[in-house]
Write a protein that holds these residues in place. Structure first.
Motif, mmCIF file in Angstrom:
data_model
loop_
_atom_site.group_PDB
_atom_site.id
_atom_site.type_symbol
_atom_site.label_atom_id
_atom_site.label_comp_id
_atom_site.label_asym_id
_atom_site.label_seq_id
_atom_site.Cartn_x
_atom_site.Cartn_y
_atom_site.Cartn_z
ATOM 1 N N PRO A 180 -17.245 -4.966 19.171
ATOM 2 C CA PRO A 180 -17.077 -5.713 17.922
ATOM 3 C C PRO A 180 -17.372 -7.189 18.134
ATOM 4 O O PRO A 180 -17.040 -7.766 19.175
ATOM 5 C CB PRO A 180 -15.608 -5.482 17.571
ATOM 6 N N MET A 181 -18.009 -7.802 17.139
ATOM 7 C CA MET A 181 -18.279 -9.235 17.170
ATOM 8 C C MET A 181 -17.481 -9.907 16.071
ATOM 9 O O MET A 181 -17.563 -9.501 14.908
ATOM 10 C CB MET A 181 -19.774 -9.508 17.014
ATOM 11 N N LEU A 182 -16.726 -10.920 16.430
ATOM 12 C CA LEU A 182 -15.849 -11.614 15.498
ATOM 13 C C LEU A 182 -16.348 -13.047 15.368
ATOM 14 O O LEU A 182 -16.032 -13.920 16.183
ATOM 15 C CB LEU A 182 -14.410 -11.559 16.001
ATOM 16 N N LEU A 183 -17.168 -13.274 14.354
ATOM 17 C CA LEU A 183 -17.817 -14.558 14.125
ATOM 18 C C LEU A 183 -17.071 -15.294 13.016
ATOM 19 O O LEU A 183 -15.934 -14.979 12.704
ATOM 20 C CB LEU A 183 -19.287 -14.338 13.784
ATOM 21 N N THR A 184 -17.706 -16.304 12.425
ATOM 22 C CA THR A 184 -17.031 -17.072 11.387
ATOM 23 C C THR A 184 -18.021 -17.453 10.297
ATOM 24 O O THR A 184 -19.230 -17.248 10.430
ATOM 25 C CB THR A 184 -16.365 -18.336 11.988
ATOM 26 N N ASP A 185 -17.495 -17.999 9.235
ATOM 27 C CA ASP A 185 -18.298 -18.439 8.104
ATOM 28 C C ASP A 185 -18.354 -19.951 8.102
ATOM 29 O O ASP A 185 -17.320 -20.624 8.031
ATOM 30 C CB ASP A 185 -17.675 -17.924 6.789
ATOM 31 N N TRP A 186 -19.553 -20.501 8.223
ATOM 32 C CA TRP A 186 -19.683 -21.952 8.197
ATOM 33 C C TRP A 186 -19.356 -22.493 6.809
ATOM 34 O O TRP A 186 -19.613 -21.854 5.800
ATOM 35 C CB TRP A 186 -21.109 -22.360 8.577
ATOM 36 N N THR A 233 -8.115 -15.560 16.292
ATOM 37 C CA THR A 233 -8.666 -14.243 16.613
ATOM 38 C C THR A 233 -7.924 -13.616 17.791
ATOM 39 O O THR A 233 -7.621 -12.418 17.783
ATOM 40 C CB THR A 233 -10.167 -14.352 16.924
ATOM 41 N N LEU A 234 -7.642 -14.416 18.817
ATOM 42 C CA LEU A 234 -6.887 -13.902 19.966
ATOM 43 C C LEU A 234 -5.501 -13.415 19.545
ATOM 44 O O LEU A 234 -5.046 -12.346 19.961
ATOM 45 C CB LEU A 234 -6.768 -14.985 21.032
ATOM 46 N N LEU A 235 -4.834 -14.189 18.713
ATOM 47 C CA LEU A 235 -3.509 -13.790 18.258
ATOM 48 C C LEU A 235 -3.579 -12.518 17.418
ATOM 49 O O LEU A 235 -2.703 -11.652 17.506
ATOM 50 C CB LEU A 235 -2.870 -14.924 17.451
ATOM 51 N N GLN A 236 -4.635 -12.386 16.622
ATOM 52 C CA GLN A 236 -4.797 -11.183 15.817
ATOM 53 C C GLN A 236 -4.994 -9.960 16.707
ATOM 54 O O GLN A 236 -4.475 -8.872 16.423
ATOM 55 C CB GLN A 236 -5.985 -11.328 14.862
ATOM 56 N N LEU A 237 -5.747 -10.128 17.802
ATOM 57 C CA LEU A 237 -5.967 -9.010 18.712
ATOM 58 C C LEU A 237 -4.662 -8.557 19.368
ATOM 59 O O LEU A 237 -4.483 -7.363 19.637
ATOM 60 C CB LEU A 237 -6.995 -9.388 19.782
ATOM 61 N N THR A 238 -3.758 -9.487 19.625
ATOM 62 C CA THR A 238 -2.476 -9.072 20.206
ATOM 63 C C THR A 238 -1.677 -8.238 19.212
ATOM 64 O O THR A 238 -0.934 -7.343 19.608
ATOM 65 C CB THR A 238 -1.636 -10.288 20.642
ATOM 66 N N ARG A 239 -1.824 -8.545 17.923
ATOM 67 C CA ARG A 239 -1.127 -7.750 16.907
ATOM 68 C C ARG A 239 -1.789 -6.388 16.716
ATOM 69 O O ARG A 239 -1.107 -5.378 16.520
ATOM 70 C CB ARG A 239 -1.092 -8.520 15.581
ATOM 71 N N ASP A 240 -3.121 -6.370 16.777
ATOM 72 C CA ASP A 240 -3.836 -5.110 16.571
ATOM 73 C C ASP A 240 -3.723 -4.178 17.772
ATOM 74 O O ASP A 240 -3.725 -2.953 17.612
ATOM 75 C CB ASP A 240 -5.315 -5.396 16.279
ATOM 76 N N PRO A 271 1.786 -14.491 27.724
ATOM 77 C CA PRO A 271 1.376 -14.311 29.121
ATOM 78 C C PRO A 271 1.198 -12.854 29.524
ATOM 79 O O PRO A 271 0.388 -12.550 30.412
ATOM 80 C CB PRO A 271 2.515 -14.974 29.912
ATOM 81 N N ASP A 272 1.925 -11.945 28.888
ATOM 82 C CA ASP A 272 1.786 -10.540 29.241
ATOM 83 C C ASP A 272 0.550 -9.914 28.627
ATOM 84 O O ASP A 272 0.274 -8.744 28.859
ATOM 85 C CB ASP A 272 3.027 -9.758 28.806
ATOM 86 N N ARG A 273 -0.228 -10.674 27.860
ATOM 87 C CA ARG A 273 -1.455 -10.153 27.256
ATOM 88 C C ARG A 273 -2.702 -10.672 27.953
ATOM 89 O O ARG A 273 -3.812 -10.432 27.503
ATOM 90 C CB ARG A 273 -1.505 -10.528 25.771
ATOM 91 N N VAL A 274 -2.529 -11.402 29.062
ATOM 92 C CA VAL A 274 -3.675 -11.979 29.776
ATOM 93 C C VAL A 274 -3.649 -11.534 31.230
ATOM 94 O O VAL A 274 -2.720 -11.858 31.974
ATOM 95 C CB VAL A 274 -3.670 -13.522 29.698
ATOM 96 N N ARG A 275 -4.665 -10.783 31.646
ATOM 97 C CA ARG A 275 -4.791 -10.369 33.049
ATOM 98 C C ARG A 275 -5.369 -11.489 33.892
ATOM 99 O O ARG A 275 -4.924 -11.731 35.014
ATOM 100 C CB ARG A 275 -5.707 -9.151 33.162
ATOM 101 N N ALA A 276 -6.416 -12.137 33.370
ATOM 102 C CA ALA A 276 -7.096 -13.194 34.108
ATOM 103 C C ALA A 276 -7.981 -13.969 33.147
ATOM 104 O O ALA A 276 -8.315 -13.491 32.059
ATOM 105 C CB ALA A 276 -7.930 -12.612 35.251
ATOM 106 N N ILE A 277 -8.340 -15.183 33.564
ATOM 107 C CA ILE A 277 -9.289 -16.006 32.830
ATOM 108 C C ILE A 277 -10.494 -16.228 33.735
ATOM 109 O O ILE A 277 -10.349 -16.646 34.889
ATOM 110 C CB ILE A 277 -8.664 -17.351 32.427
ATOM 111 N N ALA A 278 -11.681 -15.928 33.219
ATOM 112 C CA ALA A 278 -12.922 -16.095 33.977
ATOM 113 C C ALA A 278 -13.806 -17.092 33.239
ATOM 114 O O ALA A 278 -14.158 -16.869 32.080
ATOM 115 C CB ALA A 278 -13.634 -14.759 34.137
ATOM 116 N N ILE A 279 -14.158 -18.188 33.919
ATOM 117 C CA ILE A 279 -14.909 -19.267 33.287
ATOM 118 C C ILE A 279 -16.242 -19.471 33.991
ATOM 119 O O ILE A 279 -16.282 -19.713 35.200
ATOM 120 C CB ILE A 279 -14.105 -20.584 33.304
ATOM 121 N N ARG A 280 -17.309 -19.369 33.222
ATOM 122 C CA ARG A 280 -18.642 -19.642 33.757
ATOM 123 C C ARG A 280 -18.863 -21.155 33.791
ATOM 124 O O ARG A 280 -18.648 -21.854 32.798
ATOM 125 C CB ARG A 280 -19.701 -18.993 32.876
ATOM 126 N N GLN A 281 -19.280 -21.651 34.962
ATOM 127 C CA GLN A 281 -19.508 -23.080 35.143
ATOM 128 C C GLN A 281 -20.946 -23.433 34.765
ATOM 129 O O GLN A 281 -21.900 -22.913 35.349
ATOM 130 C CB GLN A 281 -19.244 -23.473 36.603
#
Length: 353
Positions: free
Chosen positions: A227-233, A251-258, A286-296
């Motif tokens: 799924p792609m969750l975009l926005t309306d300009w 969107t992240l908070l909504q995913l925790t509810r869904d 914190p219990d909804r995040v396994r890890a954060i991966a950031i591309r440099q």
């Protein structure tokens, strides 16, 4: 306190209605565009939009011209919103009736769709359109792993958000010339292969108009469907401009509810504020995040992203209990995430979550 939408939102709707009436008089017709949705056994989220488009070219010259411009970005933005028009949705064993919002968008949750886990289809039709088909990913209740991925400069090199370059990439450049970030497709493929049935959710501040292009791009470069969750300009009900950071956070908070049972790997880049957004989310849940991966990003990409050749200094904001992986490409991020899984304490801790 007034409950009326913000002045700019009312003006936008007024303008859109006038444009819609004018184009209908010229013979433009309704078209339903289906976006990729998601859901569970209890609820499915159907996403789409109804717009007006010119009648299809029927002459040989017209068809040839249409083919030439077909892959140019600006074609994604040719259309006008159908404001508050009725639509019918068929999904599972249900037929549901709703109306589009002031931007022509459909965002409806269908309760008890009676769909099996996996990719399922739905159909949408407005009074003046043909039936359009879309897809929704139904996630099983026992799934515990998922990925959230930024799009711009995380999976696709867009050189956003510098306006002139962004406009060139979005409106003019042939979509086949766009480049994927090395190794990212393999990272997602490997992660989902190790967790059958797990979803990857693509989140971006980009416009819904680019959904079709992004879907083709991800497929062409081997990224897993998701799924792609975009926005309306444009204006919101409360202000002149939409906040990209707020969109991602909400969107992240909504995913925790869904998906209350899923713990996510959050993937982004250091060209904007992904690390800060993910860190704030990790502190809240914190219990909804396994890890954060950031591309440099490279120094050149950093300049194009925010005007300097250094990263945004946000690493100190990371919640100390959340694993953080940094690397310039997907290969490095995959190796970093694998090293986390190899740590017995880390595996045990995540399992307890």
């Amino acid at each position: 306190m007034s409950t009326r939408p913000f002045f700019a939102a009312r003006m936008e709707e007024f303008f859109d209605r006038r444009v819609e009436s004018f184009l209908r008089a010229l013979g433009w017709t309704e078209k339903v565009i289906c976006y990729t949705g998601y859901g569970t056994a209890a609820s499915a989220r159907v996403l789409g939009r109804v717009i007006l488009v010119p009648r299809r070219a029927r002459t040989g010259i017209g068809k040839a011209t249409e083919e030439i411009i077909r892959r140019r970005g600006f074609r994604n933005f040719v259309g006008a919103a159908c404001v508050r028009v009725p639509v019918t949705i068929w999904i599972g064993d249900q037929e549901v009736h709703t109306v589009t919002d002031r931007g022509g968008y459909i965002d409806l949750r269908v309760r008890q769709p009676n769909l099996e886990p996996g990719w399922q289809s739905f159909r949408v039709r407005s009074a003046g359109s043909e039936v359009a088909k879309g897809r929704v990913q139904i996630i099983a209740d026992d799934v515990r792993f998922g990925m959230v991925s930024d799009i711009d400069d995380t999976v696709i090199s867009t050189w956003l958000p510098r306006p002139l370059i962004a406009a060139w990439n979005s409106f003019i450049r042939d979509e086949s010339a766009r480049q994927a970030v090395p190794g990212m497709a393999r990272l997602y493929q490997q992660a989902l292969a190790e967790h059958p049935g797990a979803p990857v959710m693509y989140i971006s501040t980009g416009a819904w108009n680019t959904h079709g292009f992004l879907d083709r791009f991800l497929s062409r470069h081997g990224f897993p469907s998701g799924p792609m969750l975009l926005t309306d300009w444009g204006p919101t009900n409360t202000g002149w401009f939409r906040s990209g950071m707020a969109h991602k956070t909400e969107t992240l908070l909504q995913l925790t509810r869904d998906f209350p049972n899923i713990s996510w790997v959050l993937v982004g880049d250091d060209g904007q504020h992904d690390l800060s957004i993910y860190s704030d989310f990790a502190r809240v849940a914190p219990d909804r995040v396994r890890a954060i991966a950031i591309r440099q990003l490279s120094p050149t990409e950093q300049v194009l992203a925010h005007g300097t050749n250094t990263t945004l200094n946000e690493q100190d904001d990371i919640a100390p209990e959340i694993p953080l992986v940094l690397a310039p490409d997907g290969r490095g991020l995959l190796a970093g995430l694998r090293s986390l899984e190899a740590d017995p304490h880390e595996v045990e801790e995540k399992g307890d979550r």
